[in-house]
Design a protein around this motif. Structure first.
Motif, PDB file in Angstrom:
ATOM      1  N   LYS A 188       0.843  -1.194   0.000  1.00 43.02           N
ATOM      2  CA  LYS A 188       0.000   0.000   0.000  1.00 43.02           C
ATOM      3  C   LYS A 188       0.875   1.238   0.000  1.00 43.02           C
ATOM      4  CE  LYS A 188      -4.228  -1.616   0.216  1.00 43.02           C
ATOM      5  NZ  LYS A 188      -5.250  -1.321  -0.815  1.00 43.02           N
ATOM      6  N   SER A 189       0.352   2.284  -0.645  1.00 44.82           N
ATOM      7  CA  SER A 189       1.048   3.563  -0.640  1.00 44.82           C
ATOM      8  C   SER A 189       0.019   4.672  -0.614  1.00 44.82           C
ATOM      9  CB  SER A 189       1.947   3.694  -1.875  1.00 44.82           C
ATOM     10  OG  SER A 189       2.612   4.937  -1.878  1.00 44.82           O
ATOM     11  N   ASN A 190       0.139   5.576   0.378  1.00 43.31           N
ATOM     12  CA  ASN A 190      -0.797   6.694   0.547  1.00 43.31           C
ATOM     13  C   ASN A 190      -2.243   6.197   0.541  1.00 43.31           C
ATOM     14  OD1 ASN A 190       1.296   8.640   0.656  1.00 43.31           O
ATOM     15  ND2 ASN A 190       1.417   8.641  -1.593  1.00 43.31           N
ATOM     16  N   PHE A 191      -2.513   5.235   1.406  1.00 40.82           N
ATOM     17  CA  PHE A 191      -3.819   4.599   1.509  1.00 40.82           C
ATOM     18  C   PHE A 191      -4.661   5.335   2.544  1.00 40.82           C
ATOM     19  CE2 PHE A 191      -6.343   1.195   3.707  1.00 40.82           C
ATOM     20  CZ  PHE A 191      -7.266   0.997   2.682  1.00 40.82           C
ATOM     21  N   MET A 192      -5.773   5.940   2.103  1.00 40.88           N
ATOM     22  CA  MET A 192      -6.665   6.638   3.018  1.00 40.88           C
ATOM     23  C   MET A 192      -7.506   5.585   3.745  1.00 40.88           C
ATOM     24  SD  MET A 192      -7.741   9.540   4.269  1.00 40.88           S
ATOM     25  CE  MET A 192      -7.259  10.811   3.114  1.00 40.88           C
ATOM     26  N   ALA A 193      -7.082   5.265   4.934  1.00 39.67           N
ATOM     27  CA  ALA A 193      -7.694   4.162   5.669  1.00 39.67           C
ATOM     28  C   ALA A 193      -8.955   4.620   6.380  1.00 39.67           C
ATOM     29  CB  ALA A 193      -6.703   3.594   6.676  1.00 39.67           C
ATOM     30  N   GLU A 194      -9.877   3.682   6.531  1.00 46.31           N
ATOM     31  CA  GLU A 194     -11.004   3.901   7.433  1.00 46.31           C
ATOM     32  C   GLU A 194     -10.451   3.825   8.856  1.00 46.31           C
ATOM     33  OE1 GLU A 194     -13.598   0.762   6.415  1.00 46.31           O
ATOM     34  OE2 GLU A 194     -14.227   1.651   4.504  1.00 46.31           O
ATOM     35  N   SER A 195     -11.244   4.195   9.810  1.00 47.51           N
ATOM     36  CA  SER A 195     -10.750   4.150  11.179  1.00 47.51           C
ATOM     37  C   SER A 195     -10.460   2.724  11.623  1.00 47.51           C
ATOM     38  CB  SER A 195     -11.758   4.815  12.132  1.00 47.51           C
ATOM     39  OG  SER A 195     -12.994   4.122  12.060  1.00 47.51           O
ATOM     40  N   GLN A 196     -11.146   1.793  10.965  1.00 42.21           N
ATOM     41  CA  GLN A 196     -10.931   0.383  11.316  1.00 42.21           C
ATOM     42  C   GLN A 196     -11.143  -0.466  10.073  1.00 42.21           C
ATOM     43  OE1 GLN A 196     -12.800  -1.077  14.986  1.00 42.21           O
ATOM     44  NE2 GLN A 196     -13.488  -2.869  13.836  1.00 42.21           N
ATOM     45  N   GLY A 197     -10.246  -1.461   9.860  1.00 40.57           N
ATOM     46  CA  GLY A 197     -10.401  -2.305   8.690  1.00 40.57           C
ATOM     47  C   GLY A 197      -9.287  -3.315   8.582  1.00 40.57           C
ATOM     48  N   SER A 198      -9.140  -3.874   7.381  1.00 43.48           N
ATOM     49  CA  SER A 198      -8.130  -4.903   7.154  1.00 43.48           C
ATOM     50  C   SER A 198      -7.513  -4.725   5.781  1.00 43.48           C
ATOM     51  CB  SER A 198      -8.729  -6.313   7.257  1.00 43.48           C
ATOM     52  OG  SER A 198      -9.262  -6.547   8.542  1.00 43.48           O
ATOM     53  N   ILE A 199      -6.224  -5.034   5.714  1.00 47.33           N
ATOM     54  CA  ILE A 199      -5.510  -5.139   4.443  1.00 47.33           C
ATOM     55  C   ILE A 199      -5.046  -6.589   4.331  1.00 47.33           C
ATOM     56  CG2 ILE A 199      -3.538  -4.332   3.096  1.00 47.33           C
ATOM     57  CD1 ILE A 199      -3.715  -1.702   4.690  1.00 47.33           C
ATOM     58  N   ILE A 200      -5.109  -7.143   3.128  1.00 46.40           N
ATOM     59  CA  ILE A 200      -4.856  -8.566   2.945  1.00 46.40           C
ATOM     60  C   ILE A 200      -3.641  -8.761   2.052  1.00 46.40           C
ATOM     61  CG2 ILE A 200      -5.809 -10.727   2.021  1.00 46.40           C
ATOM     62  CD1 ILE A 200      -8.606  -9.579   2.689  1.00 46.40           C
ATOM     63  N   TRP A 201      -2.755  -9.664   2.465  1.00 43.16           N
ATOM     64  CA  TRP A 201      -1.609 -10.073   1.633  1.00 43.16           C
ATOM     65  C   TRP A 201      -1.758 -11.565   1.331  1.00 43.16           C
ATOM     66  CZ3 TRP A 201       3.864 -11.760   3.286  1.00 43.16           C
ATOM     67  CH2 TRP A 201       4.669 -11.936   2.127  1.00 43.16           C
ATOM     68  N   ASP A 202      -1.698 -11.896   0.014  1.00 41.23           N
ATOM     69  CA  ASP A 202      -1.904 -13.280  -0.414  1.00 41.23           C
ATOM     70  C   ASP A 202      -0.615 -14.062  -0.632  1.00 41.23           C
ATOM     71  OD1 ASP A 202      -0.976 -12.032  -2.662  1.00 41.23           O
ATOM     72  OD2 ASP A 202      -2.724 -12.440  -3.922  1.00 41.23           O
ATOM     73  N   GLY A 203       0.523 -13.508  -0.142  1.00 44.85           N
ATOM     74  CA  GLY A 203       1.786 -14.239  -0.262  1.00 44.85           C
ATOM     75  C   GLY A 203       2.421 -14.128  -1.631  1.00 44.85           C
ATOM     76  N   ILE A 204       2.009 -13.157  -2.433  1.00 47.25           N
ATOM     77  CA  ILE A 204       2.552 -12.948  -3.776  1.00 47.25           C
ATOM     78  C   ILE A 204       3.439 -11.719  -3.750  1.00 47.25           C
ATOM     79  CG2 ILE A 204       1.976 -12.529  -6.194  1.00 47.25           C
ATOM     80  CD1 ILE A 204       1.209 -15.291  -5.170  1.00 47.25           C
ATOM     81  N   ASP A 205       4.633 -11.792  -4.434  1.00 44.78           N
ATOM     82  CA  ASP A 205       5.563 -10.656  -4.450  1.00 44.78           C
ATOM     83  C   ASP A 205       5.254  -9.729  -5.619  1.00 44.78           C
ATOM     84  OD1 ASP A 205       6.609 -11.825  -6.755  1.00 44.78           O
ATOM     85  OD2 ASP A 205       8.337 -12.698  -5.726  1.00 44.78           O
TER      86      ASP A 205
END
Length: 861
Positions: free
Chosen positions: A807-824
């Motif tokens: 992620k870069s310059n991600f305007m986040a909600e106050s609460q949430g999740s970011i997911i990584w699937d193990g891919i480069d």
């Protein structure tokens, strides 16, 4: 001597010209005898029958020489495959002084059809026509009208007109008249007047013109049919003497029935006798009737005859729809003809007289015909009858059309009782290539005719179908599955609909004592069923249901399906008054946009609210980004259809195909839609909206959202990992371990991560991105101050090498999740090992916060 020889030759020549026969078996009408006239507008067809073969609206004639008038007898066969009218009829000129039958002439003719749909004998004086004998009206009002006709003219000038509407030799007298206006003739001929649609639908055969034949043959009893438990009909091959026919001592029935109480000749069909019995016949019993001492009209006495018969009233499922050719184009091997096949699945002959065939809303009445045990009969349009006759017995109709995509077929007996129904669909073919046309749908097991879609499949026959013979896919398909309750819907506060998984026996279905509603409602006061399906019941209550109350419906008495399988007594199903959904009450939880071969798209929805929600009127749609408007709006259902909290429902156009290709934990949790929004194999969108076009949920998908290491996306669904989260990172390919799809139940990639207690938390700490459905992705759960930005989230391996800029310059909600699937970043799966997540956040006050977290990628060695 020469004078005597001259007279002998003269008499022989007169007799030769005074009588003739022609059955067209030589395939020619130009000789033996020679016919002339509108030659190009007639042909001898492959059945060696003289057939009108014209085009457009016209009048066509053929004539041959004939001088017979007095003491004459004319017999012939005629068929008109249309309902007669003032512009569609035929004439057979028995006597004519003019070769041109279209002009003024003097003679006599039989006319088949008129505005009265009758058969008449007429005299023609120039252009004036006088009716001498008029048969009863309605005789030629059918889509197919086949007759044998006999006319007798004796030396006293008496004319008699006979016809057999079954085209046999059992003639009935239509009337008599005396006329001796014309005593000479030169020509005999046929005359056809027709509109363009009937330009090939008149047939003639078996012409025989001779002096009156004196009948010296006894009558023959041909058949006996059961009209009711107390009435029989006996058919003879010729008109019979009324006195002997009505003598009850001439009839005797075995098995304790004895003589009839009354015998009456038919007023219209003089070769038919009605017998009335004082002792009722028993269902399914074989009987034998002895008939003796019956005379014909010439006093010939019949030989004693014994005729077997069985009293049997067809039950539901005795005659079934067995094959459906709804889309015959392009041809595979059969003619380009839509047809239905009926099969007698009972051990008894079944009369189809006055039965009703319904194709959708089109209603047709079946003619008097009998279907033998194990026999087939084909139904088609009258224009195609000759094309289907090589395959077996045919009943044709003036109106007959099958819908390619499917409709309801219903077969009712003469009293309106249900014999069989099929609600077929093009999804039943099971093979998209065969659904494109040329192949019939065949029933697998006629003994289990209530199974619906699972009992039908595309024909495997080389010709594309098996009309008039055993189905190519015929097999045993025993129904051992007990019926279930699919859903209970509230139609209004006083009415509840119970929907079952299959058709049920109507007796149990309509029994109010079979249903009990708890929470102070009790048994319904009345039950109605949806004819002809019998797969739902409408319960009328004696007091209203209340909102915000979950009721329970319990089955308290025996209800069975068509095969006798019992719906478990004490089965309990919750229900209640449904409410209107708000945004995100219902969410799109799984989509299949790139189906397997012969597969179909599907969308799974999930009720994440605490409400009972009614799906009625909700739609799936696409959103056009160019016009900024919805398109391909597809109604999910027009019925009241509740979805309960925590329930999954799969939406598709062919649920049977989805069930065959995937494991469906809840096989009843399907809604089959008539139409579906467009879902291309690479990218697109699907919206779940209300009738007022309020968006409940949506997904914009691409095939890039699939697990990158999959070699093929065909038949792989995209699953929502957490139905409480949004974003493309919240979607992942269904696991291979579940067959790449989980319609009707919880997703294989489901993760119910809870709110973190710190700013950032990882779940699980160890994950294995191998698409096996177990910890395939890493959740980076966050809880940040309002307005904070994740300015950078990058992943390094244990040696400090940059692996992925997540992620870069991600305007986040106050609460949430970011997911990584193990891919480069090079779209490759990372190696097993330890990885560092480096996170920078920019707070609303301008402060930069930095965070390092560690995760472990595991997998098979």
């Amino acid at each position: 001597m020469r004078l005597i020889l001259f007279f002998i030759l003269l008499i022989s020549a007169f007799r030769l010209n005074a009588q003739f026969t022609d059955d067209f078996s030589d395939g020619d009408f130009s000789s033996n005898p020679a016919w002339s006239g509108d030659d190009a507008q007639f042909k001898i067809n492959t059945s060696n029958v003289l057939q009108l073969n014209s085009s457009g609206t016209d009048t066509s004639i053929l004539v041959t020489q004939n001088q017979l008038v007095d003491n004459g007898q004319w017999e012939f066969y005629v068929k008109q495959s249309f309902n007669s009218s003032s512009n569609n009829y035929s004439r057979i000129y028995l006597v004519s002084n003019n070769q041109n039958l279209k002009g003024n002439l003097q003679g006599y003719f039989v006319q088949i059809g008129s505005t009265q749909d009758d058969i008449t004998l007429n005299r023609q004086d120039g252009s004036a026509i006088t009716i001498l004998i008029a048969g009863p009206g309605g005789m030629t009002a059918n889509s197919t009208n086949s007759f044998t006709i006999k006319v007798i003219h004796n030396l006293s000038g008496n004319w008699e007109l006979y016809a057999d509407p079954n085209a046999g030799a059992a003639y009935q007298l239509l009337g008599s008249a005396t006329d001796q206006t014309y005593t000479t003739s030169a020509y005999f001929g046929v005359f056809c007047k027709y509109t363009s649609s009937n330009a090939t639908k008149v047939y003639f055969d078996d012409f025989e013109v001779q002096t009156i034949v004196v009948d010296s043959f006894p009558p023959n009893a041909l058949s006996v049919s059961v009209v009711s438990p107390n009435q029989l009909e006996i058919n003879f091959d010729e008109p019979i003497d009324t006195i002997t026919a009505q003598n009850i001592s001439n009839y005797l029935i075995n098995n304790n029935i004895g003589q009839p109480s009354m015998a009456l000749t038919d007023n219209l069909v003089l070769s038919k006798i009605h017998l009335f019995l004082s002792t009722s016949l028993q269902q399914g019993i074989n009987y034998l009737i002895t008939v003796d001492n019956i005379k014909d009209l010439n006093g010939n006495i019949m030989n004693q005859t014994q005729l077997p018969f069985t009293f049997y009233t067809a039950q539901s499922g005795d005659v079934v729809f067995n094959e459906i050719m709804a889309d015959p184009t392009p041809e595979v091997g059969l003619p380009d003809v839509e047809y239905l096949e009926l099969f007698n699945n009972s051990a008894f002959p079944v009369s189809l007289k006055n039965w009703t065939l319904k194709i959708g809303t089109n209603v047709q009445t079946l003619p008097d015909s009998t279907l033998q045990p194990g026999g087939f009969i084909l139904l088609c349009h009258q224009n195609n009858q000759s094309l289907m006759e090589p395959y077996g017995s045919v009943i044709s109709f003036t109106s007959f059309s099958l819908v390619n995509t499917g409709t309801t077929l219903t077969l009712l007996n003469e009293k309106g009782g249900l014999i069989h129904f099929v609600n077929y669909s093009d999804s039943w073919y099971g093979q998209s290539s065969k659904a494109e046309g040329g192949w019939s749908l065949e029933q697998i097991d006629p003994d289990n005719h209530c199974l619906g879609a699972s009992n039908w499949w595309a024909s495997n026959a080389a010709l594309g179908g098996t009309p008039g013979s055993k189905n190519s896919i015929d097999d045993d398909k025993t129904d051992m599955a007990a019926p279930q309750i699919s859903r209970v819907a509230v139609l209004d506060s006083m009415t509840v609909q119970v929907v079952f998984s299959e058709s049920l026996d109507s007796l149990g279905l309509l029994n109010p004592a079979a249903y009990q509603i708890y929470d102070n409602i009790g048994a319904p006061v009345a039950v109605a069923a949806n004819f002809p399906y019998y797969n739902s019941a409408i319960l009328s209550l004696d007091q209203p249901l209340m909102e915000n109350v979950i009721y329970k419906l319990q089955i308290d008495d025996t209800i069975t399906d068509c095969s006798g399988n019992i719906l478990a007594v004490s089965t309990t199903v919750p229900f209640g008054i449904a409410t209107i959904p708000n945004k995100n009450d219902l969410v799109i939880n799984e989509i299949l946009f790139d189906p397997k071969a012969d597969g179909v798209d599907y969308v799974e929805i999930y009720n994440r609210s605490e409400k009972i929600i009614d799906l009625r009127g909700l739609r799936l749609a696409n959103y056009d980004l160019a016009s900024l408007d919805f398109e391909n709006l597809s109604i999910i259902t027009e019925e009241n259809y509740p979805i309960f909290p925590g329930e999954y429902l799969t939406l598709t156009t062919a649920q049977e195909i989805v069930r065959n290709q995937y494991f469906c934990k809840n096989p009843l949790n399907f809604v089959e839609m008539e139409e579906f929004p467009s879902m291309t194999n690479t990218d697109g969108n699907v919206y779940l909206i209300t009738p007022s076009q309020q968006v409940l949920d949506s997904i914009h998908y691409t095939d890039d959202m699939h697990f990158a290491l999959l070699k093929n996306y065909d038949g792989v669904s995209l699953e929502r990992i957490n139905y409480n989260l949004t974003g493309i990172e919240n979607w992942h390919s269904a696991a291979e371990s579940v067959g790449f799809g989980t319609p009707t139940y919880q997703n294989s990639q489901f993760n119910s991560s809870t709110a973190p207690t710190a700013e950032f938390e990882l779940s699980p700490e160890v994950f294995s991105p191998d698409n096996d459905g177990v910890d395939d992705v890493l959740f980076i759960n966050y809880k940040l101050p309002q307005g904070a930005i994740i300015s950078s989230l990058v992943i390094y391996d244990a040696q400090g090498r940059l692996i992925r800029k997540l992620k870069s310059n991600f305007m986040a909600e106050s609460q949430g999740s970011i997911i990584w699937d193990g891919i480069d970043d090079s779209n490759q799966k990372v190696r097993i090992g330890i990885y560092i997540l480096y996170i920078e956040t920019l707070q609303i006050d301008g402060n930069v916060q930095k965070k390092k977290l560690m995760t472990t990628v595991s997998g098979r060695l």
